[in-house]
Scaffold this motif. Sequence first.
Motif, PDB file in Angstrom:
ATOM      1  N   TYR A 120       0.761  -1.193  -0.089  1.00  0.00           N
ATOM      2  CA  TYR A 120      -0.088  -0.035  -0.232  1.00  0.00           C
ATOM      3  C   TYR A 120       0.770   1.140  -0.086  1.00  0.00           C
ATOM      4  CZ  TYR A 120      -3.528   3.360   1.737  1.00  0.00           C
ATOM      5  OH  TYR A 120      -4.480   4.404   1.845  1.00  0.00           O
ATOM      6  N   ASP A 121       0.293   2.282  -1.046  1.00  0.00           N
ATOM      7  CA  ASP A 121       1.321   3.516  -0.990  1.00  0.00           C
ATOM      8  C   ASP A 121       0.237   4.681  -0.281  1.00  0.00           C
ATOM      9  OD1 ASP A 121       2.582   5.807  -1.584  1.00  0.00           O
ATOM     10  OD2 ASP A 121       2.934   5.171  -3.649  1.00  0.00           O
ATOM     11  N   CYS A 145      -1.661   7.634  -1.927  1.00  0.00           N
ATOM     12  CA  CYS A 145      -2.598   7.573  -2.728  1.00  0.00           C
ATOM     13  C   CYS A 145      -3.972   8.234  -2.415  1.00  0.00           C
ATOM     14  CB  CYS A 145      -2.947   6.158  -3.147  1.00  0.00           C
ATOM     15  SG  CYS A 145      -3.626   5.415  -1.526  1.00  0.00           S
ATOM     16  N   ASN A 146      -4.611   8.719  -3.536  1.00  0.00           N
ATOM     17  CA  ASN A 146      -5.772   9.180  -3.453  1.00  0.00           C
ATOM     18  C   ASN A 146      -6.869   8.792  -2.698  1.00  0.00           C
ATOM     19  OD1 ASN A 146      -4.872  11.213  -5.019  1.00  0.00           O
ATOM     20  ND2 ASN A 146      -5.904  10.342  -6.998  1.00  0.00           N
ATOM     21  N   LEU A 173      -2.395   8.950  -7.892  1.00  0.00           N
ATOM     22  CA  LEU A 173      -2.246   7.491  -7.621  1.00  0.00           C
ATOM     23  C   LEU A 173      -3.373   7.011  -7.036  1.00  0.00           C
ATOM     24  CD1 LEU A 173       1.561   6.584  -6.612  1.00  0.00           C
ATOM     25  CD2 LEU A 173       0.332   6.275  -8.793  1.00  0.00           C
ATOM     26  N   GLU A 174      -4.134   5.894  -7.381  1.00  0.00           N
ATOM     27  CA  GLU A 174      -5.123   5.355  -6.764  1.00  0.00           C
ATOM     28  C   GLU A 174      -5.156   3.923  -6.882  1.00  0.00           C
ATOM     29  OE1 GLU A 174      -8.347   7.306  -8.946  1.00  0.00           O
ATOM     30  OE2 GLU A 174      -8.187   5.736 -10.380  1.00  0.00           O
ATOM     31  N   TYR A 175      -6.146   3.247  -6.095  1.00  0.00           N
ATOM     32  CA  TYR A 175      -6.455   1.858  -6.052  1.00  0.00           C
ATOM     33  C   TYR A 175      -7.716   1.793  -6.147  1.00  0.00           C
ATOM     34  CZ  TYR A 175      -1.734   1.573  -3.607  1.00  0.00           C
ATOM     35  OH  TYR A 175      -0.352   1.551  -3.522  1.00  0.00           O
ATOM     36  N   LYS A 207      -3.728  -0.986  -9.163  1.00  0.00           N
ATOM     37  CA  LYS A 207      -3.081   0.512  -8.869  1.00  0.00           C
ATOM     38  C   LYS A 207      -2.950   1.142 -10.105  1.00  0.00           C
ATOM     39  CE  LYS A 207       1.206   2.539  -6.740  1.00  0.00           C
ATOM     40  NZ  LYS A 207       2.494   2.380  -6.024  1.00  0.00           N
ATOM     41  N   LYS A 217      -2.626   5.177 -12.305  1.00  0.00           N
ATOM     42  CA  LYS A 217      -2.474   6.607 -11.993  1.00  0.00           C
ATOM     43  C   LYS A 217      -3.587   7.418 -13.235  1.00  0.00           C
ATOM     44  CE  LYS A 217       1.113  10.411 -12.672  1.00  0.00           C
ATOM     45  NZ  LYS A 217       2.617  10.632 -13.287  1.00  0.00           N
TER      46      LYS A 217
END
Length: 250
Positions: free
Chosen positions: A57-58, A61-62, A85-87, A102, A104
Amino acid sequence: MSATPLPPPPPADGPAALPPPPGTDMTGICFRDQLWLNTYPLDRNLVFDYFALSPFYDITCNNESLRSRQIHPLDMSQLTKMTGLEYVLSEVMEPHLFVMRKQKRTNAEKSDALLAYYILDGSIYQAPLLGSVFASRITILFIYCKLRNKSSITGIFVLLFTAETEADAAASESKAQKETIDLKELKRVDHILMSLQRKLPPAPPPPPFPDGYVPSEQEKGPDDLLASEPLPPAIDPIIDQGPAKRPRFQ
């Protein structure tokens, strides 16, 4: 909507240092939190909270921004309004399989996929990249060619297509064998049919037509057709031989 508790707020003296973003290639590790799985159900509502505990997990991210605002992190109506960035949850087979992608996001309609992760029965893995899979296959083929003294690049591509060519050749050969006519078997079948034909009695003649019925041309048999044809005139054998060949009486 239930969710796991959010991380504690940063101390008052200053913001806490963010953890470093996860690396690109993390296919060699697996994450599983059995305590969390025993406490919460793994469904589409809580799977992101479980994924956020993993090293994949980053936190920049949004989705993390939505979590801080008490909004569900997978709310697409909110994610499409943001960039970066989003998941997103791409595939769901509750409760066994979840696929997290994941990507962009550039605008509301465009997003570029970066990596994929799958959660299989509570264990989280990173899906390998296509280039990595292709490179590993080429490496295996190269080693195999080395063992067979075919270390050249040509040998690798020959090995790639040899299996398919041999399979096609075997399939075509088997098809040709099936389509080949065995002459001995054909003669044997003809002999059996002729033997049966000789043993069977001849076909009975057709029944006669009733009195007064005139058959049509299609209904007439070969004997009727011969009978209906005009006979040639009788020829006198003596006259036909000519006067020179008549016998002389003394």
